[in-house]
Design a protein around this motif. Structure first.
Motif, PDB file in Angstrom:
ATOM      1  N   PRO A   1      21.086  12.423  35.535  1.00  0.00           N
ATOM      2  CA  PRO A   1      21.574  13.539  34.756  1.00  0.00           C
ATOM      3  C   PRO A   1      22.868  13.076  34.095  1.00  0.00           C
ATOM      4  N   LEU A   2      23.364  14.040  33.194  1.00  0.00           N
ATOM      5  CA  LEU A   2      24.684  13.700  32.516  1.00  0.00           C
ATOM      6  C   LEU A   2      25.787  13.584  33.491  1.00  0.00           C
ATOM      7  N   SER A   3      26.933  12.682  33.283  1.00  0.00           N
ATOM      8  CA  SER A   3      27.908  12.422  34.056  1.00  0.00           C
ATOM      9  C   SER A   3      28.724  13.778  34.363  1.00  0.00           C
ATOM     10  N   GLU A   4      29.513  13.650  35.332  1.00  0.00           N
ATOM     11  CA  GLU A   4      30.583  15.040  35.670  1.00  0.00           C
ATOM     12  C   GLU A   4      31.583  14.736  34.719  1.00  0.00           C
ATOM     13  N   PRO A   5      32.396  13.940  34.193  1.00  0.00           N
ATOM     14  CA  PRO A   5      33.296  13.836  33.254  1.00  0.00           C
ATOM     15  C   PRO A   5      32.616  14.189  31.847  1.00  0.00           C
ATOM     16  N   PHE A   6      31.470  13.566  31.470  1.00  0.00           N
ATOM     17  CA  PHE A   6      31.080  14.087  30.357  1.00  0.00           C
ATOM     18  C   PHE A   6      30.608  15.580  30.101  1.00  0.00           C
ATOM     19  N   LEU A   7      30.116  16.007  31.185  1.00  0.00           N
ATOM     20  CA  LEU A   7      29.791  17.459  31.278  1.00  0.00           C
ATOM     21  C   LEU A   7      31.297  18.136  31.145  1.00  0.00           C
ATOM     22  N   LYS A   8      32.367  17.733  31.847  1.00  0.00           N
ATOM     23  CA  LYS A   8      33.479  18.464  31.630  1.00  0.00           C
ATOM     24  C   LYS A   8      34.052  18.378  30.171  1.00  0.00           C
ATOM     25  N   GLN A   9      33.989  17.145  29.494  1.00  0.00           N
ATOM     26  CA  GLN A   9      34.085  17.212  28.082  1.00  0.00           C
ATOM     27  C   GLN A   9      33.463  17.962  27.271  1.00  0.00           C
ATOM     28  N   LEU A  10      32.277  18.365  27.435  1.00  0.00           N
ATOM     29  CA  LEU A  10      31.552  19.148  26.557  1.00  0.00           C
ATOM     30  C   LEU A  10      31.921  20.704  26.858  1.00  0.00           C
ATOM     31  N   ASN A  11      31.763  20.912  28.302  1.00  0.00           N
ATOM     32  CA  ASN A  11      32.288  22.226  28.638  1.00  0.00           C
ATOM     33  C   ASN A  11      31.169  23.212  28.312  1.00  0.00           C
ATOM     34  N   PRO A  12      29.873  23.018  28.560  1.00  0.00           N
ATOM     35  CA  PRO A  12      28.906  23.811  28.273  1.00  0.00           C
ATOM     36  C   PRO A  12      29.021  25.304  29.288  1.00  0.00           C
ATOM     37  N   GLN A  13      28.346  26.154  28.936  1.00  0.00           N
ATOM     38  CA  GLN A  13      28.052  27.517  29.701  1.00  0.00           C
ATOM     39  C   GLN A  13      26.754  27.583  30.294  1.00  0.00           C
TER      40      GLN A  13
END
Length: 269
Positions: free
Chosen positions: A203-215
């Motif tokens: 899956p997408l990495s945690e830092p990358f998900l934090k950067q995009l910040n989707p709901q």
């Protein structure tokens, strides 16, 4: 407002996620204003299908699911009161994405079929190929930018759908590929991610998900899938709600240029 079509709503249960489960409807017509749009994710048994509508009466179907899901696809298109489809976008040359494309094209008088560059199937006089860095205006308010396309083996593409202040990342490629190509673009906040490969693979990495910040993260279903064990935990840690079509409910997001509402619809038959 959602038009009550023959049946009134039996119940609407509001969840902590601000989504509503709506029961007792035979059909849904969002009665969209010109500056509104709706994105709906169909709970097919096998494969992907996403419906995009806007207030200018444009109807776009992203993928068609596998042939084994044709009856389900027909049910949900009727449920959302779809009589004609302007464009069909196929994000991957594979049965679970394009299994019903011939049937849909004929049944709904499709004007244009859009496929990834390199696709050798589905070639008609109305076929358009999309490639990396291409940008398209699908309607007055809906824009698409292609992040990446793969031409080898199973041609595929990943893109961002933009409507007003909202953005949806529609993934087909592995997470590492998406992260590499998005890092090269000044991408502002993503509201929703359609996850790739039915949740299989890294899956997408945690830092990358934090950067995009989707709901919201949306996961389509396929037979005998094996979801990566870290997927749910990474989304949970990022306060991202995971919607899995395997729960047999459609997910609809009705949007104005600045806000959106989330609804889930149960199949009635």
């Amino acid at each position: 407002m959602i038009k009550r079509n023959m049946l009134i709503w039996a119940v609407c249960l509001c969840l902590f996620s601000n989504a509503c489960i709506v029961q007792g409807a035979s059909q849904v017509d969002f009665s969209l204003k010109e500056d509104e749009a709706a994105i709906s994710f169909f709970p097919l048994f096998d494969g992907e299908a996403t419906l995009v509508q806007d207030g200018t009466n444009r109807v776009i179907l992203i993928n068609t699911g596998s042939k084994r899901s044709r009856k389900e696809l027909a049910y949900w298109l009727d449920f959302y009161h779809i009589k004609q489809i302007n464009q069909v976008i196929i994000t991957k040359q594979s049965e679970k994405y394009n299994g019903n494309v011939d049937w849909v094209t004929k049944q709904y008088q499709v004007e244009e079929l859009i496929v990834p560059k390199g696709s050798k199937e589905l070639q008609t006089q109305h076929t358009t190929m999309w490639k990396t860095k291409d940008m398209y205006q699908l309607s007055k308010h809906i824009h698409v930018s292609v992040l990446y396309h793969e031409e080898e083996n199973f041609p595929s593409m990943d893109f961002i759908v933009a409507f007003g202040k909202h953005q949806m990342l529609y993934m087909s490629s592995p997470a590492s590929t998406i992260e590499q190509h998005l890092l090269m673009k000044p991408v502002r906040k993503i509201d929703l991610i359609k996850l790739a490969n039915f949740g299989e693979g890294e899956p997408l990495s945690e830092p990358f998900l934090k950067q995009l910040n989707p709901q919201i993260g949306v996961l389509f279903s396929k037979e005998n899938r094996t979801i990566h064990p870290d997927l749910a935990s990474r989304l949970t840690d990022g306060w991202i709600e995971l919607y899995d079509t395997n729960k047999r409910e459609s997910l609809s997001i009705k949007m104005s240029p600045t806000i959106y509402d989330v609804m889930k619809f149960k199949k009635t038959t």
